[in-house]
Design a protein around this motif. Structure first.
Motif, PDB file in Angstrom:
ATOM      1  N   TYR A 156       0.820  -1.212   0.000  1.00 11.01           N
ATOM      2  CA  TYR A 156       0.000   0.000   0.000  1.00 11.01           C
ATOM      3  C   TYR A 156       0.854   1.264   0.000  1.00 11.01           C
ATOM      4  N   ALA A 161       0.017   5.209   1.110  1.00 10.78           N
ATOM      5  CA  ALA A 161      -1.028   5.930   1.828  1.00 10.78           C
ATOM      6  C   ALA A 161      -0.606   7.356   2.144  1.00 10.78           C
ATOM      7  N   TYR A 211      -5.598   5.120   1.423  1.00 11.39           N
ATOM      8  CA  TYR A 211      -4.802   4.275   0.547  1.00 11.39           C
ATOM      9  C   TYR A 211      -4.976   4.737  -0.901  1.00 11.39           C
ATOM     10  N   GLU A 244      -2.815   3.918  -3.504  1.00 10.12           N
ATOM     11  CA  GLU A 244      -2.371   2.918  -4.473  1.00 10.12           C
ATOM     12  C   GLU A 244      -2.194   1.593  -3.766  1.00 10.12           C
ATOM     13  N   LYS A 245      -2.375   0.510  -4.531  1.00  6.28           N
ATOM     14  CA  LYS A 245      -2.290  -0.825  -3.937  1.00  6.28           C
ATOM     15  C   LYS A 245      -1.830  -1.832  -4.983  1.00  6.28           C
ATOM     16  N   GLU A 268      -2.045  -5.986  -5.196  1.00 11.06           N
ATOM     17  CA  GLU A 268      -2.667  -7.111  -4.508  1.00 11.06           C
ATOM     18  C   GLU A 268      -1.638  -8.184  -4.127  1.00 11.06           C
ATOM     19  N   THR A 287      -8.141  -4.746   1.761  1.00 11.75           N
ATOM     20  CA  THR A 287      -8.410  -3.320   1.972  1.00 11.75           C
ATOM     21  C   THR A 287      -8.304  -2.649   0.613  1.00 11.75           C
ATOM     22  N   LYS A 291      -8.091   0.009  -2.608  1.00  7.46           N
ATOM     23  CA  LYS A 291      -7.544   1.313  -2.980  1.00  7.46           C
ATOM     24  C   LYS A 291      -8.659   2.341  -2.808  1.00  7.46           C
ATOM     25  N   THR A 345       0.559   2.129   8.250  1.00  5.70           N
ATOM     26  CA  THR A 345       0.732   3.326   7.422  1.00  5.70           C
ATOM     27  C   THR A 345       0.316   4.576   8.196  1.00  5.70           C
ATOM     28  N   SER A 358       0.486  -5.427   9.769  1.00  3.93           N
ATOM     29  CA  SER A 358       0.928  -4.477   8.742  1.00  3.93           C
ATOM     30  C   SER A 358       2.216  -3.786   9.187  1.00  3.93           C
ATOM     31  N   SER A 363       0.783  -5.413   4.053  1.00  2.00           N
ATOM     32  CA  SER A 363      -0.240  -5.917   4.966  1.00  2.00           C
ATOM     33  C   SER A 363      -0.442  -7.401   4.683  1.00  2.00           C
TER      34      SER A 363
END
Length: 250
Positions: free
Chosen positions: A102, A104, A113, A115-116, A118, A127, A129, A140, A199, A218
Protein backbone atom coordinates in the motif's frame (compact mmCIF):
# COMPACT_ATOMS: atom_id res chain seq x y z
CA UNK A 1 24.58 29.88 -14.49
CA UNK A 2 23.50 30.54 -10.90
CA UNK A 3 22.46 34.14 -10.24
CA UNK A 4 23.09 36.17 -7.13
CA UNK A 5 20.83 35.18 -4.23
CA UNK A 6 18.56 37.94 -2.97
CA UNK A 7 19.48 38.28 0.72
CA UNK A 8 16.12 39.63 1.92
CA UNK A 9 14.15 36.97 0.06
CA UNK A 10 16.45 34.24 1.36
CA UNK A 11 16.04 35.43 4.95
CA UNK A 12 12.27 35.65 4.59
CA UNK A 13 12.06 32.09 3.26
CA UNK A 14 14.30 30.91 6.10
CA UNK A 15 11.87 32.46 8.58
CA UNK A 16 8.89 30.69 6.98
CA UNK A 17 10.73 27.36 7.08
CA UNK A 18 11.72 27.88 10.73
CA UNK A 19 8.18 28.79 11.76
CA UNK A 20 6.73 25.81 9.92
CA UNK A 21 8.86 23.59 12.17
CA UNK A 22 7.54 25.23 15.37
CA UNK A 23 3.99 23.99 16.04
CA UNK A 24 3.80 25.93 19.32
CA UNK A 25 5.12 29.16 17.83
CA UNK A 26 8.28 31.09 18.63
CA UNK A 27 9.21 34.58 19.79
CA UNK A 28 11.21 37.05 17.74
CA UNK A 29 14.32 36.90 19.97
CA UNK A 30 14.60 33.13 19.86
CA UNK A 31 13.86 33.06 16.14
CA UNK A 32 16.59 35.64 15.49
CA UNK A 33 19.12 33.62 17.53
CA UNK A 34 18.22 30.38 15.74
CA UNK A 35 18.67 31.96 12.32
CA UNK A 36 21.68 34.06 13.33
CA UNK A 37 19.93 37.28 12.32
CA UNK A 38 19.62 40.55 14.19
CA UNK A 39 16.44 40.98 16.20
CA UNK A 40 15.53 44.19 14.37
CA UNK A 41 15.96 42.60 10.95
CA UNK A 42 13.95 39.54 12.00
CA UNK A 43 11.16 41.74 13.34
CA UNK A 44 10.96 43.74 10.08
CA UNK A 45 10.83 40.58 8.02
CA UNK A 46 8.12 39.12 10.26
CA UNK A 47 5.99 42.23 9.84
CA UNK A 48 6.31 41.98 6.05
CA UNK A 49 5.38 38.29 6.11
CA UNK A 50 2.37 39.04 8.32
CA UNK A 51 1.26 41.76 5.86
CA UNK A 52 1.34 39.33 2.92
CA UNK A 53 -0.34 36.53 4.87
CA UNK A 54 2.46 34.00 5.39
CA UNK A 55 2.88 34.54 9.15
CA UNK A 56 0.51 35.11 12.07
CA UNK A 57 1.11 36.34 15.63
CA UNK A 58 -0.88 35.43 18.74
CA UNK A 59 -1.63 37.43 21.89
CA UNK A 60 1.55 36.11 23.54
CA UNK A 61 3.70 37.53 20.71
CA UNK A 62 4.48 34.08 19.38
CA UNK A 63 4.84 33.78 15.62
CA UNK A 64 3.48 30.97 13.45
CA UNK A 65 3.58 30.00 9.77
CA UNK A 66 0.10 30.58 8.34
CA UNK A 67 -2.06 28.20 6.33
CA UNK A 68 -1.14 30.18 3.20
CA UNK A 69 2.28 28.53 3.09
CA UNK A 70 0.66 25.14 3.67
CA UNK A 71 -1.79 25.72 0.81
CA UNK A 72 1.04 26.42 -1.60
CA UNK A 73 2.73 23.21 -0.53
CA UNK A 74 -0.52 21.31 -1.01
CA UNK A 75 -0.95 22.69 -4.54
CA UNK A 76 2.56 21.56 -5.42
CA UNK A 77 1.99 18.12 -3.88
CA UNK A 78 -1.24 17.67 -5.83
CA UNK A 79 0.77 17.95 -9.05
CA UNK A 80 3.04 15.09 -7.99
CA UNK A 81 2.01 11.69 -9.31
CA UNK A 82 2.86 9.82 -6.12
CA UNK A 83 1.39 6.49 -7.26
CA UNK A 84 3.32 6.67 -10.51
CA UNK A 85 6.54 7.67 -8.79
CA UNK A 86 6.21 4.86 -6.24
CA UNK A 87 5.45 1.97 -8.59
CA UNK A 88 8.99 0.52 -8.70
CA UNK A 89 9.28 0.51 -4.89
CA UNK A 90 5.82 -1.05 -4.54
CA UNK A 91 6.67 -3.73 -7.10
CA UNK A 92 9.89 -4.44 -5.20
CA UNK A 93 7.96 -5.02 -1.96
CA UNK A 94 5.39 -7.14 -3.77
CA UNK A 95 8.03 -9.37 -5.34
CA UNK A 96 9.97 -9.72 -2.09
CA UNK A 97 7.01 -10.45 0.21
CA UNK A 98 4.11 -11.67 -1.94
CA UNK A 99 1.80 -9.68 0.33
CA UNK A 100 -0.45 -6.68 -0.36
CA UNK A 101 1.48 -3.43 -0.75
CA UNK A 102 0.00 0.00 0.00
CA UNK A 103 0.85 3.64 -0.55
CA UNK A 104 -1.03 5.93 1.83
CA UNK A 105 -1.38 9.61 2.67
CA UNK A 106 -2.87 11.46 5.63
CA UNK A 107 -6.60 12.25 5.45
CA UNK A 108 -7.63 14.04 8.64
CA UNK A 109 -7.16 11.47 11.42
CA UNK A 110 -7.24 8.62 8.92
CA UNK A 111 -4.86 7.11 6.43
CA UNK A 112 -6.05 7.06 2.81
CA UNK A 113 -4.80 4.27 0.55
CA UNK A 114 -4.04 5.92 -2.80
CA UNK A 115 -2.37 2.92 -4.47
CA UNK A 116 -2.29 -0.82 -3.94
CA UNK A 117 -0.70 -3.97 -5.36
CA UNK A 118 -2.67 -7.11 -4.51
CA UNK A 119 -1.15 -10.05 -2.66
CA UNK A 120 -0.17 -13.05 -4.77
CA UNK A 121 -1.09 -15.45 -1.96
CA UNK A 122 -4.29 -17.42 -1.51
CA UNK A 123 -4.79 -16.09 2.04
CA UNK A 124 -4.61 -12.32 1.82
CA UNK A 125 -5.91 -9.07 3.29
CA UNK A 126 -8.67 -7.08 1.61
CA UNK A 127 -8.41 -3.32 1.97
CA UNK A 128 -9.36 -1.49 -1.23
CA UNK A 129 -7.54 1.31 -2.98
CA UNK A 130 -9.36 4.48 -1.88
CA UNK A 131 -10.13 2.98 1.54
CA UNK A 132 -9.46 4.61 4.91
CA UNK A 133 -8.26 3.42 8.29
CA UNK A 134 -7.61 5.18 11.64
CA UNK A 135 -4.07 6.54 11.91
CA UNK A 136 -3.50 5.32 15.47
CA UNK A 137 -3.86 1.60 14.81
CA UNK A 138 -2.56 0.71 11.32
CA UNK A 139 1.07 0.78 10.24
CA UNK A 140 0.73 3.33 7.42
CA UNK A 141 -1.22 5.61 9.75
CA UNK A 142 1.28 5.32 12.58
CA UNK A 143 4.19 5.97 10.19
CA UNK A 144 2.48 9.15 9.00
CA UNK A 145 1.51 10.13 12.54
CA UNK A 146 4.88 9.64 14.19
CA UNK A 147 6.70 12.20 12.07
CA UNK A 148 4.12 14.95 12.54
CA UNK A 149 3.05 14.02 16.05
CA UNK A 150 3.26 17.46 17.63
CA UNK A 151 0.63 18.76 15.21
CA UNK A 152 -1.72 15.79 15.67
CA UNK A 153 -1.32 14.64 19.27
CA UNK A 154 -3.94 16.90 20.87
CA UNK A 155 -6.53 15.99 18.24
CA UNK A 156 -6.04 12.31 18.96
CA UNK A 157 -6.52 12.42 22.72
CA UNK A 158 -10.30 11.90 22.49
CA UNK A 159 -10.21 9.90 19.24
CA UNK A 160 -8.31 6.73 20.14
CA UNK A 161 -11.15 4.36 19.28
CA UNK A 162 -10.89 0.72 20.40
CA UNK A 163 -11.02 -1.89 17.59
CA UNK A 164 -9.30 -4.95 19.10
CA UNK A 165 -7.74 -5.86 22.42
CA UNK A 166 -4.41 -4.63 21.01
CA UNK A 167 -5.56 -1.16 19.96
CA UNK A 168 -3.72 1.75 21.59
CA UNK A 169 -6.37 3.73 23.45
CA UNK A 170 -4.39 6.04 25.77
CA UNK A 171 -2.32 9.01 24.70
CA UNK A 172 0.48 7.94 27.05
CA UNK A 173 0.74 4.57 25.29
CA UNK A 174 0.66 6.32 21.93
CA UNK A 175 3.48 8.64 23.07
CA UNK A 176 5.63 5.58 23.74
CA UNK A 177 4.69 3.94 20.44
CA UNK A 178 5.56 7.09 18.49
CA UNK A 179 8.96 7.28 20.19
CA UNK A 180 9.69 3.68 19.12
CA UNK A 181 8.58 4.34 15.53
CA UNK A 182 10.75 7.45 15.26
CA UNK A 183 13.75 5.58 16.67
CA UNK A 184 13.34 2.53 14.41
CA UNK A 185 12.04 4.27 11.28
CA UNK A 186 9.23 1.76 10.84
CA UNK A 187 5.71 1.22 12.22
CA UNK A 188 4.22 -2.19 12.95
CA UNK A 189 0.57 -3.06 13.58
CA UNK A 190 0.15 -6.46 15.22
CA UNK A 191 -3.62 -6.80 15.03
CA UNK A 192 -4.52 -3.36 16.39
CA UNK A 193 -7.21 -2.59 13.79
CA UNK A 194 -8.12 -6.05 12.54
CA UNK A 195 -7.22 -8.79 14.95
CA UNK A 196 -5.78 -11.22 12.42
CA UNK A 197 -3.88 -8.72 10.25
CA UNK A 198 -0.25 -7.63 10.51
CA UNK A 199 0.93 -4.48 8.74
CA UNK A 200 4.33 -2.81 8.44
CA UNK A 201 5.02 0.67 7.01
CA UNK A 202 7.66 3.37 6.83
CA UNK A 203 7.41 7.11 6.15
CA UNK A 204 8.16 8.77 2.82
CA UNK A 205 9.70 12.25 2.95
CA UNK A 206 9.59 15.14 0.50
CA UNK A 207 12.54 17.24 -0.63
CA UNK A 208 12.07 19.55 2.39
CA UNK A 209 12.07 16.52 4.74
CA UNK A 210 8.35 16.55 5.53
CA UNK A 211 6.50 13.25 5.71
CA UNK A 212 4.05 13.12 2.80
CA UNK A 213 3.19 9.43 2.49
CA UNK A 214 3.77 5.98 3.90
CA UNK A 215 4.56 2.77 2.05
CA UNK A 216 4.05 -0.67 3.52
CA UNK A 217 2.76 -4.22 3.41
CA UNK A 218 -0.24 -5.92 4.97
CA UNK A 219 -0.64 -9.65 5.58
CA UNK A 220 -2.83 -12.12 7.44
CA UNK A 221 -1.14 -12.97 10.73
CA UNK A 222 -1.18 -16.63 9.74
CA UNK A 223 1.21 -15.82 6.87
CA UNK A 224 4.02 -14.24 8.90
CA UNK A 225 6.35 -15.13 11.77
CA UNK A 226 8.38 -12.71 13.91
CA UNK A 227 11.36 -13.38 11.65
CA UNK A 228 9.19 -12.50 8.66
CA UNK A 229 8.20 -9.24 10.35
CA UNK A 230 11.86 -8.34 10.91
CA UNK A 231 12.76 -9.13 7.29
CA UNK A 232 9.76 -7.26 5.91
CA UNK A 233 10.51 -4.27 8.12
CA UNK A 234 13.99 -3.98 6.64
CA UNK A 235 12.62 -4.17 3.08
CA UNK A 236 9.88 -1.62 3.81
CA UNK A 237 12.44 0.84 5.20
CA UNK A 238 14.60 0.41 2.07
CA UNK A 239 11.59 1.00 -0.19
CA UNK A 240 10.55 4.12 1.72
CA UNK A 241 14.09 5.51 1.62
CA UNK A 242 14.31 4.84 -2.11
CA UNK A 243 11.01 6.64 -2.76
CA UNK A 244 12.07 9.55 -0.54
CA UNK A 245 15.28 9.86 -2.56
CA UNK A 246 13.26 9.83 -5.78
CA UNK A 247 11.11 12.72 -4.53
CA UNK A 248 14.17 14.70 -3.45
CA UNK A 249 15.58 14.44 -6.99
CA UNK A 250 12.48 15.95 -8.61
Amino acid sequence: MTGKVDSTLSKGLSIIEALAAEPKGIGVSELARNLELTKSNTFRLLQTLIAVGYVTQDANKQYFASMKAWKIGQMIMEKLDLPGLSISQMQYLSSMTGEAVYLAVLDGLSTLYIEKIESTKAVRTYTPKGGNAPIHCVATGKALLAFQYDALREKLIDNLTLYTDKTITSIEALDKEVAIIKAQGVAIDRGEYRAEVISIAAPVFSANNEVIAAIGVSAPAINVSEDDIDNMSHKVILAAQSLSNTLKDI
